[in-house]
Design a protein around this motif. Structure first.
Motif, PDB file in Angstrom:
ATOM      1  N   VAL A 130       6.569   3.364  25.783  1.00 22.98           N
ATOM      2  CA  VAL A 130       6.684   2.104  25.046  1.00 22.98           C
ATOM      3  C   VAL A 130       7.600   1.170  25.820  1.00 22.98           C
ATOM      4  O   VAL A 130       8.603   1.595  26.403  1.00 22.98           O
ATOM      5  N   HIS A 195       3.118  -6.077  18.395  1.00 22.54           N
ATOM      6  CA  HIS A 195       2.489  -5.209  19.395  1.00 22.54           C
ATOM      7  C   HIS A 195       1.586  -6.080  20.262  1.00 22.54           C
ATOM      8  O   HIS A 195       0.678  -6.740  19.767  1.00 22.54           O
ATOM      9  N   HIS A 198      -1.715  -2.658  25.451  1.00 24.50           N
ATOM     10  CA  HIS A 198      -1.362  -1.475  26.221  1.00 24.50           C
ATOM     11  C   HIS A 198      -1.830  -1.610  27.659  1.00 24.50           C
ATOM     12  O   HIS A 198      -2.737  -2.383  27.970  1.00 24.50           O
ATOM     13  N   ARG A 217      -0.360   5.996  29.041  1.00 20.49           N
ATOM     14  CA  ARG A 217      -0.651   4.777  28.278  1.00 20.49           C
ATOM     15  C   ARG A 217       0.690   4.173  27.890  1.00 20.49           C
ATOM     16  O   ARG A 217       1.541   4.846  27.297  1.00 20.49           O
ATOM     17  N   ASP A 219       2.243   1.406  25.547  1.00 23.97           N
ATOM     18  CA  ASP A 219       2.112   0.418  24.480  1.00 23.97           C
ATOM     19  C   ASP A 219       3.289  -0.532  24.603  1.00 23.97           C
ATOM     20  O   ASP A 219       4.437  -0.093  24.685  1.00 23.97           O
TER      21      ASP A 219
END
Length: 272
Positions: A130, A195, A198, A217, A219
């Motif tokens: 993240v 958000h 990604h 990945r 995000d």
């Protein structure tokens, strides 16, 4: 966008999506595909049962393809994976040991178990991270300089916050925890937290003597840091924070002064 940044971004996106540098065999655990291992790596710890024959690690064949299989009951997957990680560490075939557990998932995203973070690259296990892009009210962006003691990308610049999602955290929990640890900020005190999207990575990793493979990945979120509020590192992993104008950041990204992950997150934030 300058020609230099455009050229850098094209090359960076190619760097983010690369095949393995050497042949790899699929890794299965408890009957589930979870990663991959460079040919020869697991041979170095032996075709044997790990730790006094508790767990069987073997090279076998499935649908005509050679695979490595850690053959254990489903409820023993975590212990078996960490036993394997320890064996890799003892053979100097592991990344930096963090004492942090990351989720190990199958192709459907179902959690099979957890494993020490230092082993995920050599085992080709997919990870999730993240990042937080933090801006001041005037549009400048808060960025951090990674501590020189960091095992990966020391001294490079990064987004306001970037961290791995531990097995015990949800995405929102990881966002809150990492934002406090790295920047000393509470997410609830930030404005317009959203958000953003990604970014995906699949590329060779330098860990374990270059035998690792990164599948990740990221995000990423964006937020505004209110006027009068400034980040302050809590965990010793950041050397400094700075407020930078977008044009200055364009130049610094093109000069490779940011980590690849941060630069591509920032490019996504800018809509490039």
């Amino acid at each position: 966008m300058s020609a230099a940044l455009h050229a850098w971004l094209q090359a960076a996106r190619q760097r983010a999506q690369q095949p393995p540098a050497q042949p790899r065999l699929p890794l299965w655990v408890a009957g589930q595909p979870v990663g991959s291992v460079a040919v020869g790596v697991l041979d170095q710890i032996g075709l044997q049962r790990l730790l006094d024959k508790r767990y069987k690690l073997s090279k076998t064949e499935r649908s005509g393809t050679a695979i490595w299989h850690l053959d254990v009951p489903a409820d023993a997957a975590t212990d078996a994976l960490n036993t394997l990680a320890t064996a890799l560490r003892d053979a100097d075939l592991c990344g930096p040991w963090r004492n942090e557990q990351l989720a190990v998932c199958n192709a459907q995203g179902e959690c099979v178990g957890t494993v020490e973070r230092g082993a995920v690259r050599v085992l080709g296990i997919a990870t999730v991270a993240v990042h937080l892009v933090g801006s001041a009210p005037d549009g400048r962006m808060w960025v951090q300089k990674r501590a020189l003691t960091k095992p990966n990308d020391p001294g490079l610049w990064d987004t306001l916050m970037g961290g791995m999602i531990a097995a015990t955290d949800s995405l929102q929990q990881a966002l809150a925890r990492e934002t406090w640890e790295e920047a000393g900020l509470h997410v609830a005190d930030l404005q317009a937290v959203t958000h953003g999207g990604h970014v995906l990575f699949s590329r060779p990793s330098s860990e374990a003597g270059g035998t690792g493979y990164m599948v990740e990945r990221i995000d990423w979120f964006r937020a505004t840091v209110p006027e009068g509020m400034a980040p302050s590192n809590q965990d010793g992993e950041v050397d400094e924070f700075a407020l930078r104008a977008t044009e200055d950041l364009y130049t610094q990204v093109a000069e490779d002064r940011f980590t690849l992950e941060a630069a591509l997150v920032m490019a996504a934030h800018w809509g490039l």
